[in-house]
Design a protein around this motif. Structure first.
Motif, short mmCIF file in Angstrom:
data_model
loop_
_atom_site.label_atom_id
_atom_site.label_comp_id
_atom_site.label_asym_id
_atom_site.label_seq_id
_atom_site.Cartn_x
_atom_site.Cartn_y
_atom_site.Cartn_z
N THR A 141 -29.79 169.18 0.21
CA THR A 141 -29.62 169.96 -1.02
C THR A 141 -30.92 170.69 -1.36
OG1 THR A 141 -28.06 168.31 -1.84
CG2 THR A 141 -28.99 169.81 -3.46
N PRO A 142 -30.86 171.95 -1.83
CA PRO A 142 -32.09 172.71 -2.15
C PRO A 142 -32.94 171.98 -3.18
CG PRO A 142 -30.18 174.16 -2.11
CD PRO A 142 -29.65 172.77 -1.98
N GLY A 143 -34.24 171.96 -2.93
CA GLY A 143 -35.20 171.36 -3.85
C GLY A 143 -35.53 169.91 -3.58
N VAL A 144 -34.74 169.23 -2.79
CA VAL A 144 -34.97 167.81 -2.52
C VAL A 144 -36.03 167.66 -1.45
CG1 VAL A 144 -33.93 165.66 -1.72
CG2 VAL A 144 -32.64 167.20 -3.20
N ARG A 145 -37.11 166.94 -1.75
CA ARG A 145 -38.18 166.69 -0.78
C ARG A 145 -38.00 165.36 -0.07
NH1 ARG A 145 -41.97 168.15 -4.84
NH2 ARG A 145 -42.57 165.94 -4.89
N ALA A 146 -37.62 164.33 -0.81
CA ALA A 146 -37.50 163.00 -0.21
C ALA A 146 -36.36 162.26 -0.87
CB ALA A 146 -38.81 162.23 -0.36
N VAL A 147 -35.69 161.40 -0.08
CA VAL A 147 -34.59 160.56 -0.56
C VAL A 147 -34.92 159.12 -0.19
CG1 VAL A 147 -32.14 160.04 -0.38
CG2 VAL A 147 -32.91 162.42 -0.33
N THR A 148 -34.94 158.26 -1.20
CA THR A 148 -35.21 156.83 -0.98
C THR A 148 -33.94 156.05 -1.27
OG1 THR A 148 -37.51 157.16 -1.66
CG2 THR A 148 -36.70 154.90 -1.61
N GLU A 149 -33.50 155.28 -0.28
CA GLU A 149 -32.27 154.51 -0.43
C GLU A 149 -32.59 153.11 -0.94
OE1 GLU A 149 -29.78 154.60 3.03
OE2 GLU A 149 -30.59 156.53 3.69
N ALA A 150 -31.65 152.57 -1.73
CA ALA A 150 -31.81 151.22 -2.26
C ALA A 150 -30.43 150.58 -2.39
CB ALA A 150 -32.50 151.25 -3.62
N ALA A 151 -30.39 149.28 -2.14
CA ALA A 151 -29.17 148.49 -2.34
C ALA A 151 -29.40 147.62 -3.57
CB ALA A 151 -28.89 147.62 -1.12
N VAL A 152 -28.79 147.99 -4.69
CA VAL A 152 -29.05 147.33 -5.97
C VAL A 152 -27.89 146.38 -6.28
CG1 VAL A 152 -29.54 147.68 -8.41
CG2 VAL A 152 -30.32 149.37 -6.74
N ASN A 153 -28.22 145.10 -6.42
CA ASN A 153 -27.27 144.06 -6.78
C ASN A 153 -27.49 143.69 -8.25
OD1 ASN A 153 -26.02 142.76 -4.01
ND2 ASN A 153 -28.05 143.67 -3.71
N TYR A 154 -26.61 144.17 -9.12
CA TYR A 154 -26.80 143.95 -10.56
C TYR A 154 -26.35 142.56 -11.01
CZ TYR A 154 -27.78 148.92 -11.08
OH TYR A 154 -28.36 150.16 -10.99
N GLN A 155 -25.54 141.87 -10.22
CA GLN A 155 -25.00 140.58 -10.62
C GLN A 155 -25.61 139.43 -9.82
OE1 GLN A 155 -23.03 140.37 -13.24
NE2 GLN A 155 -23.02 142.61 -13.44
N ALA A 156 -26.81 139.59 -9.31
CA ALA A 156 -27.45 138.52 -8.56
C ALA A 156 -27.79 137.36 -9.50
CB ALA A 156 -28.71 139.04 -7.87
N LYS A 157 -27.73 136.14 -8.97
CA LYS A 157 -27.99 134.92 -9.74
C LYS A 157 -29.19 134.23 -9.12
CE LYS A 157 -24.30 135.39 -12.36
NZ LYS A 157 -23.75 136.61 -11.72
N ALA A 158 -30.23 134.02 -9.92
CA ALA A 158 -31.49 133.46 -9.42
C ALA A 158 -31.62 132.00 -9.81
CB ALA A 158 -32.68 134.25 -9.97
N GLY A 159 -32.23 131.22 -8.89
CA GLY A 159 -32.55 129.84 -9.16
C GLY A 159 -31.34 128.93 -9.22
N THR A 160 -31.61 127.66 -9.53
CA THR A 160 -30.52 126.68 -9.62
C THR A 160 -29.70 126.87 -10.88
OG1 THR A 160 -32.08 125.14 -10.65
CG2 THR A 160 -31.82 125.01 -8.24
N GLY A 161 -30.26 127.55 -11.88
CA GLY A 161 -29.51 127.79 -13.10
C GLY A 161 -28.67 129.04 -13.07
N PHE A 162 -28.70 129.74 -11.93
CA PHE A 162 -27.91 130.97 -11.75
C PHE A 162 -28.16 131.98 -12.88
CE2 PHE A 162 -25.54 127.71 -9.43
CZ PHE A 162 -25.47 128.29 -8.18
N THR A 163 -29.42 132.20 -13.16
CA THR A 163 -29.79 133.19 -14.17
C THR A 163 -29.58 134.59 -13.60
OG1 THR A 163 -31.47 131.70 -15.02
CG2 THR A 163 -31.65 134.01 -15.66
#
Length: 912
Positions: A602-624
């Motif tokens: 696309t015109p004007g785009v210099r760089a594209v950075t890809e990311a896999a974003v997991n919004y519902q991840a659960k951290a630790g034993t408490g599933f925070t």
């Protein structure tokens, strides 16, 4: 001297002999009066527009005053109870309630209403009504006035009350809005049955479907249920269970039928304020008026007009309080520019009077020597100036009233009168001060020879104490947190006072470098350098006025330019935080595999950075819950460095070569405080688990908008969890349309530039920026005029001096160098002093100045980039412009003098 008989002839003679000076004074007064009168009206316009926007955005549900009273008591006869619910009685009470609203709060009668409705929702057992989760729909009956005037019949007809309606009536008619009909499956002719007390259900027959004429007006939006049905969740139930709630609109004459139900009917009167009649300068009175209606004498009058148990409720006071916070942050910043511009304009008016007095010094001294009294002389000069200045001030005031057609007239008239009064008094006062003693020759007033008097020293020390006090007060309280009052006016004057002190100090220090340079210059071969320094040292001590104008203008321009640059920087930074890059492409799930390549082209785009974003991840034993982003460390580190959002070294995030080692993670401070540096598990959206260890802590990161995140190397995630869901784009002049076409309809595209454009949510903010820019521009223009007046003051004498030197062999090139070098000391002093004073002012005042209020909407918090910082361009450009202008004027004068010839200049100089 008989002033009455001589003054008119004097004025006529002066206007004939000096028409150019009179025209210049008239133009200066007219322009200054116009700007002075336009400023308060423009400020009123923007403040009123901001208040109207605040009330409009608050929605009528919060701003309407709702008065409710219980149904008439059961001890009354049935006929009296019915009559109390009918339009004649409610209409009379509405008129008295509206009359109880105190000024300056104004009632919008067209959007106000009254009626009767049930407060307890009634369950409708009809099987044809929609029943999500098997729960019957709930109905609210409302008999509100003005249905015909505020709606258009789409199907059927408006409901009527045939005959007398009472609590024993078996059936009534009603209408519904198109939205209610669509959601509740209601059609013309449908009958809804609502429970009644000790009798069969009340049948409500729908005779018409209507469309609101002003759906966002107070009539429909004060109670949105009348217009739009709602899916209501059953409270207290762990499972999400919902039911429909809708309103049936009865004719006002059918209100007595509500007494048969167990819906607890109440009478109500909705008083809508008129946004166009709200003025920001009445904010205190508006707040007081709302308070008295909610719990004060106004509520007493409402109860006397309706019912002793009536209650009044509105959130308009909260809206006004929020707007007051906005004005308290914006107002003092605008006042800084206003005081700076006003000070420079005042100095220019005084300089114009001083220039006229100096040009006529010999004439006025001769009149005093021939017996003219000081009172008569000043009276003549005042009459002469007033004949020119008063009409010019009136013209300027008229132009301001025509140019800005909103706002109060009294402050505008007062400002124009003040300008005219200063213009009229400048020449007489300067002449009275110079000729209070009769003398033929004026004493020498060179800066190199005249020592400051004790009175001047005391005045300078007094101003120094005031300026220091203002700066200390500002640093302690802050501009954005100051409340209105005389102390805040002093705070807003702080930059001007610093400029005043700097001007007085620089004038005192001005002779010192000249004395140091005279001896080295005397050893030079040519006479131009020594002569220019000698000429610069003979500058009159009255040069403090042009220096004061220049320093004040440069300080105000530097402060104002830094404010505007800080506002732009805060919005850019907030937009960057909201998007994460120059553009963000994100879908509800995984993006198509070919999308990154399409976007990259696309015109004007210099760089594209890809990311896999997991919004519902659960951290630790408490599933925070935490947001986890999987990225390519090299690309993501480069993006973080370019944006300045949590830059890091790419090696710190790379996946370890060993298969069983935890993934290093970049974490937000809140996550880092919770889990420390020990490894902990994280469960992803696809059900897989990954063990991470926090290696980096950053406040922000481009891929995640929020304060609870983890960023890891995507190569350590499962194939499903590592699939791209977000693209972060950097580039210049990104084409939003091309990006949306490349992304497709199902993918969201958000540009940083579009987010930034939404950050100005109040006309007060945008208006404050425009006023600030205009004030700085006007101050700069007057500073240039002050410099020109200062040079014009000695132009004739310098021309004669140059002509004499040319008769002694001075070449034209040497003459140009002489005038340029003569003007350089004062120009360098003003430029360097202005830049230094502006920088010092910003450094001194920045701890007390918060630009968040003027830069960002109220719902966007501080981003860390809202502090006032010195803008190099705002410091350098005005200073360099002053230096170049002084040199250019001197060069032009030398060229012009060379064209006119020596004899004429010598005669002009002798005449002086």
């Amino acid at each position: 001297m008989n002033t009455r008989t001589v003054a008119p002839a004097w004025v006529r003679v002066r206007l004939r002999t000096a028409p150019g000076a009179a025209a210049a004074l008239a133009l200066l007064v007219a322009l200054t009066a116009c700007l002075a009168a336009a400023f308060p009206r423009a400020l009123d316009r923007y403040e009123d527009a901001g208040l109207a926007r605040a009330v409009d955005q608050a929605t009528p549900k919060r701003t309407v005053l709702t008065v409710t009273a219980p149904q008439p008591g059961l001890q009354l006869p049935a006929e009296e109870r019915y009559q109390a619910l009918l339009p004649p009685a409610l209409g009379r009470q509405f008129a008295r309630v509206a009359g109880a609203v105190p000024a300056p709060l104004s009632v919008d009668a067209a959007q106000s209403s009254y009626g009767v409705q049930n407060t307890a929702d009634l369950s409708a057992p009809d099987p044809w009504l929609p029943r999500p989760y098997g729960i019957p729909a709930q109905i609210r009956l409302a008999a509100q006035s003005g249905l015909a005037a505020h709606s258009t019949v789409r199907e059927g007809r408006l409901p009527r009350a045939d005959g007398e309606v009472s609590a024993e009536s078996a059936e009534v008619e009603a209408a519904v809005t198109a939205e209610t009909a669509r959601s509740l499956h209601v059609k013309v002719g449908s009958v809804v049955h609502v429970p009644a007390v000790s009798r069969p259900p009340l049948a409500v027959r729908v005779t018409g479907i209507v469309t609101p004429r002003e759906p966002n007006g107070a009539y429909w939006s004060a109670q949105t249920l009348l217009r739009t049905p709602a899916l209501v969740r059953i409270p207290g139930n762990p499972d999400p269970l919902f039911y429909w709630l809708g309103a049936l609109l009865l004719p006002p004459e059918a209100a007595p039928a509500l007494l048969a139900t167990n819906g607890q009917p109440v009478r109500y009167w909705q008083i809508a304020p008129d946004p166009g009649a709200l003025h920001a300068y009445d904010l205190d009175r508006l707040t007081s008026a709302v308070a008295t209606l909610e719990a004060g004498p106004g509520l007493g009058r409402i109860r006397a007009a309706t019912d002793p148990a009536a209650q009044a409720d509105t959130d308009l006071d909260d809206v006004l309080t929020a707007y007051r916070r906005l004005t308290s942050g914006v107002g003092p910043l605008v006042a800084v520019a206003a005081f700076g511009g006003a000070t420079v304009a005042l100095v220019v008016l005084l300089m114009a009077g001083g220039l006229a007095a100096d040009r006529r010094r010999a004439e006025l001294a001769l009149l005093r020597a021939r017996g003219a009294s000081l009172r008569g002389l000043t009276g003549r000069l005042l009459t002469e100036t007033a004949v020119v200045a008063v009409p010019a001030g009136a013209v300027g005031l008229g132009a301001a009233l025509l140019a800005v057609d909103e706002g109060r007239r009294l402050p505008a008239v007062a400002a124009a009168v003040a300008v005219t009064a200063v213009a009229c008094a400048a020449l007489p006062l300067r002449a009275a001060l110079a000729h209070r003693t009769v003398r033929v020759h004026a004493p020498r007033e060179d800066t190199m020879s005249v020592r400051p008097s004790r009175g001047r020293t005391v005045a300078e020390l007094t101003l120094l104490v005031i300026a220091v006090g203002a700066v200390i007060a500002l640093r302690r309280r802050g501009v954005s947190g100051a409340s209105d009052g005389s102390g805040d006016q002093l705070v807003s004057l702080a930059p001007v006072l610093i400029g005043v002190i700097a001007a007085l100090v620089l004038v005192r220090l001005y002779p010192l470098p000249l004395r140091l340079l005279i001896r080295p210059a005397a050893r030079l071969r040519g006479a131009v350098g020594h002569l220019s320094l000698a000429r610069a040292g003979r500058t009159s001590v009255s040069a403090v006025l042009p220096l004061l104008a220049l320093l004040t203008a440069l300080t105000t321009a530097a402060f104002g330019g830094s404010v505007l640059a800080g506002v732009a920087g805060a919005r850019d930074h907030a937009a960057l935080i909201a998007v994460g890059a120059d553009a963000r492409v994100e879908g509800t799930g995984v993006l198509p595999a070919a999308l990154p390549d399409r976007v990259r082209r696309t015109p004007g785009v210099r760089a594209v950075t890809e990311a896999a974003v997991n919004y519902q991840a659960k951290a630790g034993t408490g599933f925070t819950q935490v947001t986890l982003a999987g990225v390519v460390p090299a690309d993501y580190a480069a993006l973080s460095g370019r944006t300045g959002l949590g830059a890091f070294a790419q090696d710190a995030l790379r996946r370890p070569s060993g298969g069983g080692s935890p993934l290093p993670a970049l974490a937000s401070p809140s996550v880092a405080r919770t889990y420390g540096t020990q490894p902990f598990p994280v469960r992803l959206d696809d059900g897989s688990d990954v063990t991470v260890r926090i290696a980096l802590v950053r406040e922000r990161t481009p891929a995640v908008i929020g304060t609870s995140f983890l960023v890891v190397d995507r190569s350590g995630l499962t194939r499903q969890a590592a699939r791209t869901s977000t693209l972060l784009l950097t580039g210049d002049r990104l084409d939003a349309g091309a990006l949306r076409r490349a992304a497709g309809a199902s993918v969201g595209v958000e540009l940083r530039s579009a987010v930034r454009a939404r950050f100005v949510d109040s006309p007060l903010q945008s208006g404050a920026e425009r006023i600030y820019t205009a004030a700085v521009a006007a101050g700069t223009g007057y500073a240039v005029l002050a410099l020109l007046l200062a040079l014009l003051r000695s132009a004739q004498e310098r021309g004669a001096m140059l002509a004499r030197l040319r008769t002694m062999g001075l070449t034209r090139a040497q003459g140009r160098r002489l005038l340029v070098l003569e003007s350089l000391p004062q120009a360098v002093l003003a430029a360097a002093g202005g830049a230094l004073t502006g920088w010092a002012t910003i450094r001194l005042l920045s701890p007390g100045v918060d630009l968040t209020t003027i830069a960002l909407p109220t719902n966007v918090g501080a981003t860390g980039a809202s502090a006032l910082r010195a803008d190099p361009l705002s410091l350098a450009v005005p200073a360099v412009a002053v230096l170049l202008l002084a040199v250019a004027v001197a060069a032009v004068q030398a060229w012009w003098t060379g064209r006119k010839g020596s004899v004429r200049e010598l005669r002009a100089g002798d005449a002086r």
